[in-house]
Scaffold this motif. Structure first.
Motif, mmCIF file in Angstrom:
data_model
loop_
_atom_site.group_PDB
_atom_site.id
_atom_site.type_symbol
_atom_site.label_atom_id
_atom_site.label_comp_id
_atom_site.label_asym_id
_atom_site.label_seq_id
_atom_site.Cartn_x
_atom_site.Cartn_y
_atom_site.Cartn_z
ATOM 1 N N LYS A 1 0.940 -1.187 -0.200
ATOM 2 C CA LYS A 1 -0.053 0.020 0.042
ATOM 3 C C LYS A 1 0.964 1.259 0.104
ATOM 4 O O LYS A 1 1.915 1.334 0.618
ATOM 5 C CB LYS A 1 -0.751 0.088 1.345
ATOM 6 C CG LYS A 1 -2.102 -1.134 1.454
ATOM 7 C CD LYS A 1 -3.075 -0.805 0.069
ATOM 8 C CE LYS A 1 -4.231 -1.891 0.442
ATOM 9 N NZ LYS A 1 -5.225 -1.621 -0.795
ATOM 10 N N PRO A 2 0.420 2.416 -0.647
ATOM 11 C CA PRO A 2 1.210 3.667 -0.756
ATOM 12 C C PRO A 2 1.309 4.406 0.698
ATOM 13 O O PRO A 2 2.352 4.895 0.922
ATOM 14 C CB PRO A 2 0.289 4.423 -1.448
ATOM 15 C CG PRO A 2 -0.984 3.786 -1.615
ATOM 16 C CD PRO A 2 -0.909 2.521 -1.284
ATOM 17 N N GLY B 1 4.777 5.419 5.707
ATOM 18 C CA GLY B 1 4.096 6.356 6.681
ATOM 19 C C GLY B 1 3.568 5.532 7.936
ATOM 20 O O GLY B 1 3.750 6.112 9.178
ATOM 21 N N ALA B 2 3.071 4.418 7.743
ATOM 22 C CA ALA B 2 2.446 3.368 8.626
ATOM 23 C C ALA B 2 3.812 2.854 9.899
ATOM 24 O O ALA B 2 3.553 2.841 11.107
ATOM 25 C CB ALA B 2 1.877 2.349 8.223
ATOM 26 N N VAL B 3 4.821 2.869 9.045
ATOM 27 C CA VAL B 3 6.149 2.397 9.626
ATOM 28 C C VAL B 3 6.591 3.600 10.648
ATOM 29 O O VAL B 3 6.784 3.127 11.955
ATOM 30 C CB VAL B 3 7.254 1.655 8.735
ATOM 31 C CG1 VAL B 3 8.420 1.617 9.651
ATOM 32 C CG2 VAL B 3 6.799 0.620 8.004
ATOM 33 N N TYR C 1 -3.251 9.759 1.248
ATOM 34 C CA TYR C 1 -2.577 8.091 0.960
ATOM 35 C C TYR C 1 -3.786 7.131 1.196
ATOM 36 O O TYR C 1 -3.775 6.196 0.453
ATOM 37 C CB TYR C 1 -1.312 7.704 1.433
ATOM 38 C CG TYR C 1 -0.145 8.571 1.028
ATOM 39 C CD1 TYR C 1 0.001 8.410 -0.245
ATOM 40 C CD2 TYR C 1 0.277 9.376 1.807
ATOM 41 C CE1 TYR C 1 1.442 9.086 -0.802
ATOM 42 C CE2 TYR C 1 1.489 10.110 1.300
ATOM 43 C CZ TYR C 1 2.143 10.075 0.259
ATOM 44 O OH TYR C 1 2.920 11.033 -0.317
ATOM 45 N N VAL C 2 -4.503 7.337 2.154
ATOM 46 C CA VAL C 2 -5.433 6.282 2.489
ATOM 47 C C VAL C 2 -6.769 6.452 1.982
ATOM 48 O O VAL C 2 -7.699 7.401 1.854
ATOM 49 C CB VAL C 2 -5.689 6.615 4.154
ATOM 50 C CG1 VAL C 2 -6.673 5.338 4.599
ATOM 51 C CG2 VAL C 2 -4.205 6.160 5.069
ATOM 52 N N PHE D 1 -5.423 0.268 7.903
ATOM 53 C CA PHE D 1 -4.129 1.314 8.030
ATOM 54 C C PHE D 1 -3.879 1.628 9.366
ATOM 55 O O PHE D 1 -2.723 1.439 9.701
ATOM 56 C CB PHE D 1 -4.625 2.659 7.353
ATOM 57 C CG PHE D 1 -3.736 3.941 7.528
ATOM 58 C CD1 PHE D 1 -2.308 4.009 7.256
ATOM 59 C CD2 PHE D 1 -3.985 5.120 8.639
ATOM 60 C CE1 PHE D 1 -1.477 4.715 7.603
ATOM 61 C CE2 PHE D 1 -3.145 6.054 8.607
ATOM 62 C CZ PHE D 1 -1.998 5.974 8.493
ATOM 63 N N SER D 2 -4.832 1.708 10.221
ATOM 64 C CA SER D 2 -4.634 1.603 11.781
ATOM 65 C C SER D 2 -3.956 0.532 12.283
ATOM 66 O O SER D 2 -2.948 0.370 13.033
ATOM 67 C CB SER D 2 -5.919 1.995 12.442
ATOM 68 O OG SER D 2 -6.565 3.042 12.083
#
Length: 289
Positions: free
Chosen positions: A59-60, A64-66, A170-171, A179-180
């Motif tokens: 996912k794009p 950012g999630a990391v 992005y989401v 995403f969460s």
């Protein structure tokens, strides 16, 4: 509006749970790691809709999630330490007055107008953090006690700013829960790595229960906040964050007084009052633009 109300109620409960960790002598760091495993499980298995972990990594918003995962576990530890050492009111004000950070970001990146009311709100918010931190009357005050609240203030602001940016950029629609979950998974992995390095493997049943009690509301607090930030809801972060943050400050303070019998001196009450005024000024200024 319902998502915002749910976010406020659940987020306020997190401060109470952190305080209970101290009361029942739960290993805070281990419980936080368990919490992230639980939060990831809630998102991935209940809202994954057949998506695989490989698909998630493509996912794009994954990078950012990391980054958010690293921030989440760091700020959660700071939040726990602040609640335990300085009290619920200090922890809630320090983290939620950080609304000034996304406001400043919006001015710099999105060229939003910075009115005199908004400037006054930012200055008053900083003053509120200091006044709610003071725990004794008199001239002497241990400035070292400001360290955790200040770090919590800055870190929470960075998280709010990053979440709004990722959500709007992005989401995709419907990806909020997964995403969460990805953020929580990254935080859990980092926490497990730290436990492994420290060889801190003695996890008790009390720690696991504490992690579960924290993980479920933690997951939904983020999901509901992200949903409240959606354009079809309230949408505008300059409105959502102030309302969300000031309500959490007041509710957490009430919990501290009623449940833990926390004592507030005059300066603390003045700080809380200033916090409300600062949020009101920021909200009013946003509505005028």
């Amino acid at each position: 509006m319902i998502y915002l109300i749910l976010s406020i109620l659940i987020s306020s409960s997190l401060f109470v749970i952190f305080k209970l960790f101290d009361t029942f002598q739960v290993n805070t760091f281990q419980a936080i790691v368990v919490n992230y495993v639980v939060a990831f499980t809630c998102g991935f298995f209940f809202y994954g809709n057949g998506i695989t972990i490989v698909e998630v990594t493509q996912k794009p918003w994954m990078i950012g999630a990391v980054c958010l995962g690293i921030l989440f576990i760091s700020i959660f530890i700071l939040m726990a330490l602040t609640a335990q050492r300085n009290g619920l009111s200090v922890a809630s004000v320090s983290s939620k007055m950080s609304v000034v950070v996304p406001v400043i970001f919006a001015v710099i990146v999105y060229n939003e107008k910075l009115s005199l009311l908004k400037i006054a709100g930012i200055i008053l918010a900083l003053l509120a953090v200091y006044l709610t931190t003071v725990k004794k009357d008199g001239a002497s005050f241990d400035r070292k006690k400001l360290l955790f609240p200040v770090l919590l203030f800055i870190g929470s602001g960075v998280i709010d700013t990053s979440i709004k940016y990722m959500e709007t950029t992005y989401v995709a629609e419907g990806e909020t829960p997964i995403f969460s979950a990805a953020i929580f998974a990254c935080a859990a992995i980092i926490g497990i790595m730290v436990i492994t390095i420290r060889r801190d493997f003695k996890i008790t049943g009390k720690t696991i229960l504490g992690g579960i009690a924290l993980g479920i509301p933690n997951f939904y607090s983020i999901v509901f906040l992200l949903k409240a930030l959606r354009p079809d809801q309230l949408g505008d972060s300059s409105t959502v964050f102030p309302i969300n943050n000031v309500a959490i400050v007041m509710l957490s303070t009430i919990f501290g007084i009623l449940i833990f019998k926390e004592k507030l001196i005059l300066k603390n009450w003045i700080g809380i009052g200033i916090a409300i005024v600062s949020i009101a000024l920021i909200t009013i200024s946003a509505q005028q633009l």
